[in-house]
Structures are given as C-alpha cells and as structure tokens.
Design a protein around this motif. Structure first.
Motif, mmCIF file in Angstrom:
data_model
loop_
_atom_site.group_PDB
_atom_site.id
_atom_site.type_symbol
_atom_site.label_atom_id
_atom_site.label_comp_id
_atom_site.label_asym_id
_atom_site.label_seq_id
_atom_site.Cartn_x
_atom_site.Cartn_y
_atom_site.Cartn_z
ATOM 1 N N ARG A 149 47.161 63.212 30.413
ATOM 2 C CA ARG A 149 47.052 64.176 31.423
ATOM 3 C C ARG A 149 45.658 65.156 31.303
ATOM 4 O O ARG A 149 45.340 65.837 32.253
ATOM 5 C CB ARG A 149 48.315 64.917 31.832
ATOM 6 C CG ARG A 149 49.535 64.088 32.432
ATOM 7 C CD ARG A 149 50.447 65.040 32.952
ATOM 8 N NE ARG A 149 51.003 65.880 31.918
ATOM 9 C CZ ARG A 149 52.216 65.564 31.189
ATOM 10 N NH1 ARG A 149 52.869 64.414 31.299
ATOM 11 N NH2 ARG A 149 52.611 66.531 30.292
ATOM 12 N N GLY A 150 45.123 65.001 30.141
ATOM 13 C CA GLY A 150 44.014 65.875 30.070
ATOM 14 C C GLY A 150 44.521 67.117 29.713
ATOM 15 O O GLY A 150 43.591 68.208 29.498
ATOM 16 N N GLU A 151 45.842 67.336 29.140
ATOM 17 C CA GLU A 151 46.226 68.848 28.840
ATOM 18 C C GLU A 151 46.048 69.246 27.322
ATOM 19 O O GLU A 151 46.066 70.623 26.889
ATOM 20 C CB GLU A 151 47.714 69.078 29.214
ATOM 21 C CG GLU A 151 47.763 68.927 30.892
ATOM 22 C CD GLU A 151 49.346 68.803 30.916
ATOM 23 O OE1 GLU A 151 49.693 68.900 32.307
ATOM 24 O OE2 GLU A 151 50.069 68.682 30.360
ATOM 25 N N LEU A 152 45.913 68.223 26.492
ATOM 26 C CA LEU A 152 45.719 68.553 24.892
ATOM 27 C C LEU A 152 44.783 67.658 24.522
ATOM 28 O O LEU A 152 44.580 66.498 25.271
ATOM 29 C CB LEU A 152 47.082 68.210 24.191
ATOM 30 C CG LEU A 152 48.402 69.199 24.497
ATOM 31 C CD1 LEU A 152 49.639 68.737 23.847
ATOM 32 C CD2 LEU A 152 48.148 70.604 24.127
ATOM 33 N N ARG A 153 44.266 67.851 23.509
ATOM 34 C CA ARG A 153 43.218 66.959 22.942
ATOM 35 C C ARG A 153 43.620 66.708 21.173
ATOM 36 O O ARG A 153 43.564 67.629 20.426
ATOM 37 C CB ARG A 153 41.950 67.706 22.574
ATOM 38 C CG ARG A 153 40.636 67.013 22.199
ATOM 39 C CD ARG A 153 39.130 67.522 22.436
ATOM 40 N NE ARG A 153 39.348 68.898 21.854
ATOM 41 C CZ ARG A 153 39.216 70.048 22.658
ATOM 42 N NH1 ARG A 153 38.987 69.753 23.944
ATOM 43 N NH2 ARG A 153 39.247 71.316 21.975
ATOM 44 N N ILE A 154 44.181 65.542 21.214
ATOM 45 C CA ILE A 154 44.702 65.117 19.938
ATOM 46 C C ILE A 154 44.521 63.683 19.300
ATOM 47 O O ILE A 154 44.577 62.933 20.299
ATOM 48 C CB ILE A 154 46.283 65.292 19.743
ATOM 49 C CG1 ILE A 154 46.938 66.560 20.296
ATOM 50 C CG2 ILE A 154 46.917 64.665 18.821
ATOM 51 C CD1 ILE A 154 48.199 66.833 20.481
#
Length: 206
Positions: A149-154
């Motif tokens: 959803r583009g909410e975190l970058r992992i």
C-alpha cells in the motif's frame, strides 16, 4: 507441535477440562515435577481419561502452550484494524505483544522451557513455534500488505518483524524474566511501546 504429536491427540467432551487442569499444574509445578496424577486430579478426570486424550505428558504440554498462544493471537487480530495507518497498527500490536510477554503464563512457560532445554529441547521449540514464530509470521504478513500500500519501506520482512518484537521487549522483558520487576505501570509500558514504534518507523516508515 509436530504432525505426529498432533495426530496422537484425541478430542472429546472432557478435552478442554483436561487442558485447563494441565495448565494449572504446569504453571504451578513446572514440566518435570508435574505428575499425571496431579493433572488428572485437578482436571477432575481419571488417569485413563487423560491418557485417552494425551498419551504423553510432552504432548499435553505442547497443546497447553499452543492453545494459549493461539488464543492470544486471535484476540490480537480481532482487536486490530490492519488497514489503519502504520503508527496506529504497530501501537495496537505492541499493546498485545508486551502484556502477553509480561504475563504470568509467558514468564512461567519460558522458564520451564529454559530449565528443560538440555533434556527436552522440543519443549522450547513448541513454545517458539506457537508463540514467537506465530507472531512473527502474522506481523510479516501485515508488513507485506503495508509495503504494497506504500505505507512502509521494507526489503527484509522477517528481519523487520523480529526487530519490532525486540524493540517491544526493551527494558521490560529481561527485568520480568529474571524477576527483577514483575509489575509495570501503564506509563512504563507506554514509554517502551511509543519508543518501539518511533524507532521502527524512523527506519522503515515512508
């Protein structure tokens, strides 16, 4: 718990009654000192009935641990809206993780597994698979969806999930496990949880 152990369990009318009795005795006496006689007495069943459900004490212990950990996981999922913003979700997750880790059940089971680690390493494995591993898997699943959803970058989801769990244990877990401190105020837990969320999002937030 392995497939062989699971297959050895027979469910029936007094299954939950046996589990509850076993839980009480294991919590009080530990694994080694817990006797089948005491478990049957506390559960209010005969030894024959107990053995009909669980042919081995280790299998009974595995089921006690698995049942409690799955119950906690289901409660957590019911209370958490995984579509909410990451800060809100991670905070809710932490408020499930931390109180469980500090619970009397988790402390006692951890100590039992540690005490029996050399003779019965499978006890520790059962607790790990039913508790920490189950939690890691579900946290990883949420993180994958949040990244989509583009909410975190992992990039390494397993590592990120482990790191978040460890952040939630800061200050409180070792003090609790070693009996240095057994009660924590709401303010103390809030400090740890807010710090865990802030630190995690500083590394993985968008």
């Amino acid at each position: 718990m392995g497939a062989t152990a699971a297959a050895a369990i027979r469910r029936g009318r007094k299954f939950d009654q046996v589990l509850q009795g076993a839980r009480e005795v294991f919590m009080q006496d530990g694994f080694e000192r817990a006797s089948v006689d005491d478990i049957a007495r506390v559960a209010g069943v005969s030894k024959a009935t107990l053995y009909a459900y669980f042919p081995d004490k280790k299998i009974l212990f595995f089921e006690v641990v698995r049942t409690e950990c799955e119950r906690q996981a289901e409660l957590a999922l019911d209370r958490i809206d995984e579509t909410a913003p990451p800060r809100q979700v991670l905070t809710m997750v932490a408020w499930q993780i931390v109180p469980f880790l500090l619970s009397d059940f988790a402390r006692r089971i951890f100590r039992i597994c540690l005490a029996e680690a050399d003779r019965f390493p499978e006890l520790g494995r059962a607790f790990y698979d039913s508790g920490p591993e189950l939690g890691r898997a579900r946290l990883t699943e949420y993180m994958r969806e949040a990244v989509a959803r583009g909410e975190l970058r992992i990039s390494d989801f397993d590592l990120a999930a482990e790191q978040y769990t460890e952040l939630c244990k800061a200050h409180v877990w070792t003090r609790s496990a070693f009996g240095v401190q057994t009660e924590f105020s709401r303010a103390e837990l809030t400090r740890v949880i807010d710090g865990a969320v802030d630190t995690f999002l500083a590394r993985y937030g968008v």
